[in-house]
Scaffold this motif. Structure first.
Motif, short mmCIF file in Angstrom:
data_model
loop_
_atom_site.label_atom_id
_atom_site.label_comp_id
_atom_site.label_asym_id
_atom_site.label_seq_id
_atom_site.Cartn_x
_atom_site.Cartn_y
_atom_site.Cartn_z
N GLY A 22 3.12 -43.39 -27.41
CA GLY A 22 2.99 -42.54 -26.23
C GLY A 22 3.26 -43.22 -24.91
N THR A 23 3.54 -44.53 -24.91
CA THR A 23 3.79 -45.28 -23.69
C THR A 23 5.28 -45.54 -23.52
OG1 THR A 23 1.66 -46.40 -23.93
CG2 THR A 23 3.28 -47.45 -22.48
N PRO A 24 5.84 -45.22 -22.34
CA PRO A 24 7.26 -45.52 -22.09
C PRO A 24 7.49 -47.04 -22.15
CG PRO A 24 6.43 -44.00 -20.44
CD PRO A 24 5.24 -44.50 -21.22
N ILE A 25 8.53 -47.44 -22.90
CA ILE A 25 8.77 -48.87 -23.09
C ILE A 25 10.23 -49.23 -22.83
CG2 ILE A 25 6.88 -49.20 -24.72
CD1 ILE A 25 10.34 -49.17 -26.14
N TYR A 26 10.45 -50.55 -22.72
CA TYR A 26 11.78 -51.13 -22.61
C TYR A 26 12.00 -51.98 -23.85
CZ TYR A 26 15.66 -53.94 -20.90
OH TYR A 26 16.88 -54.56 -20.77
N ILE A 27 13.14 -51.82 -24.51
CA ILE A 27 13.46 -52.62 -25.69
C ILE A 27 14.23 -53.85 -25.25
CG2 ILE A 27 14.65 -52.70 -27.91
CD1 ILE A 27 14.42 -49.61 -27.98
N VAL A 30 16.18 -56.40 -30.75
CA VAL A 30 15.93 -55.77 -32.04
C VAL A 30 16.29 -56.76 -33.15
CG1 VAL A 30 16.56 -53.87 -33.60
CG2 VAL A 30 16.41 -53.47 -31.13
N ASP A 31 15.38 -56.93 -34.09
CA ASP A 31 15.63 -57.75 -35.28
C ASP A 31 15.86 -56.79 -36.44
OD1 ASP A 31 15.51 -59.28 -37.61
OD2 ASP A 31 14.02 -60.66 -36.77
N GLU A 32 17.14 -56.50 -36.71
CA GLU A 32 17.47 -55.52 -37.74
C GLU A 32 17.05 -55.98 -39.13
OE1 GLU A 32 21.10 -53.21 -37.47
OE2 GLU A 32 21.51 -54.14 -35.53
N ASN A 33 17.04 -57.28 -39.38
CA ASN A 33 16.65 -57.80 -40.69
C ASN A 33 15.18 -57.52 -40.99
OD1 ASN A 33 19.21 -58.86 -41.20
ND2 ASN A 33 18.71 -60.77 -40.17
N ASN A 34 14.33 -57.64 -39.98
CA ASN A 34 12.90 -57.40 -40.15
C ASN A 34 12.47 -55.99 -39.77
OD1 ASN A 34 12.34 -60.04 -41.05
ND2 ASN A 34 12.22 -60.78 -38.96
N GLY A 35 13.37 -55.23 -39.14
CA GLY A 35 13.02 -53.88 -38.71
C GLY A 35 12.02 -53.85 -37.58
N THR A 36 12.10 -54.89 -36.70
CA THR A 36 11.16 -54.96 -35.58
C THR A 36 11.92 -55.00 -34.26
OG1 THR A 36 11.10 -57.38 -35.68
CG2 THR A 36 9.41 -56.18 -36.93
N ALA A 37 11.19 -54.71 -33.20
CA ALA A 37 11.76 -54.74 -31.85
C ALA A 37 10.78 -55.45 -30.92
CB ALA A 37 12.02 -53.34 -31.33
N ARG A 38 11.34 -56.22 -29.99
CA ARG A 38 10.53 -56.86 -28.94
C ARG A 38 10.56 -55.91 -27.76
NH1 ARG A 38 6.51 -60.45 -28.82
NH2 ARG A 38 6.48 -61.56 -26.87
N ILE A 39 9.39 -55.44 -27.35
CA ILE A 39 9.31 -54.41 -26.31
C ILE A 39 8.26 -54.80 -25.27
CG2 ILE A 39 9.94 -52.59 -27.95
CD1 ILE A 39 6.90 -51.71 -27.71
N TYR A 40 8.26 -54.04 -24.17
CA TYR A 40 7.13 -54.09 -23.23
C TYR A 40 7.02 -52.75 -22.53
CZ TYR A 40 10.61 -55.16 -19.54
OH TYR A 40 11.69 -55.14 -18.68
N PRO A 41 5.79 -52.37 -22.15
CA PRO A 41 5.59 -51.13 -21.40
C PRO A 41 6.29 -51.23 -20.04
CG PRO A 41 3.50 -51.95 -22.24
CD PRO A 41 4.51 -53.03 -22.45
N GLU A 48 4.46 -58.16 -23.42
CA GLU A 48 5.48 -58.09 -24.47
C GLU A 48 4.81 -58.06 -25.84
OE1 GLU A 48 8.35 -61.21 -24.17
OE2 GLU A 48 8.57 -60.94 -22.02
N GLN A 49 5.46 -57.36 -26.77
CA GLN A 49 4.95 -57.32 -28.13
C GLN A 49 6.07 -57.02 -29.10
OE1 GLN A 49 2.22 -53.95 -28.81
NE2 GLN A 49 2.89 -53.14 -26.85
N THR A 50 5.88 -57.39 -30.34
CA THR A 50 6.83 -57.09 -31.40
C THR A 50 6.24 -55.97 -32.24
OG1 THR A 50 7.62 -59.36 -31.41
CG2 THR A 50 8.09 -58.04 -33.36
N VAL A 51 7.03 -54.91 -32.42
CA VAL A 51 6.53 -53.72 -33.13
C VAL A 51 7.58 -53.24 -34.14
CG1 VAL A 51 5.14 -53.01 -31.14
CG2 VAL A 51 7.46 -52.11 -31.41
N PRO A 52 7.15 -52.45 -35.14
CA PRO A 52 8.13 -51.88 -36.08
C PRO A 52 9.03 -50.87 -35.36
CG PRO A 52 5.89 -51.74 -36.95
CD PRO A 52 5.78 -52.14 -35.51
#
Length: 59
Positions: A22-27, A30-41, A48-52
């Motif tokens: 629900g929080t607007p973020i900036y990507i 993206v780590d396509e191998n792990n299916g994760t993205a480094r983002i921040y609100p 910053e956080q790494t999320v699926p």
């Protein structure tokens, strides 16, 4: 969201409307191998956080 679309958004100079829990973020990356993205609100760039990628929603 799928990893390929997240990668396209991260590489684009155009700011897309994407949210995480629900929080607007900036990507940042993206780590396509792990299916994760480094983002921040958008309003808290220091949190910053790494999320699926599957948990990101494009509006």
């Amino acid at each position: 969201m799928n990893p390929q679309r997240a990668q396209e958004i991260a590489a684009s100079p155009i700011m897309e409307n994407v949210t995480y829990e629900g929080t607007p973020i900036y990507i940042q990356h993206v780590d396509e191998n792990n299916g994760t993205a480094r983002i921040y609100p958008l309003n808290q760039p220091e949190h910053e956080q790494t999320v699926p990628v599957r948990n990101l929603i494009e509006h």
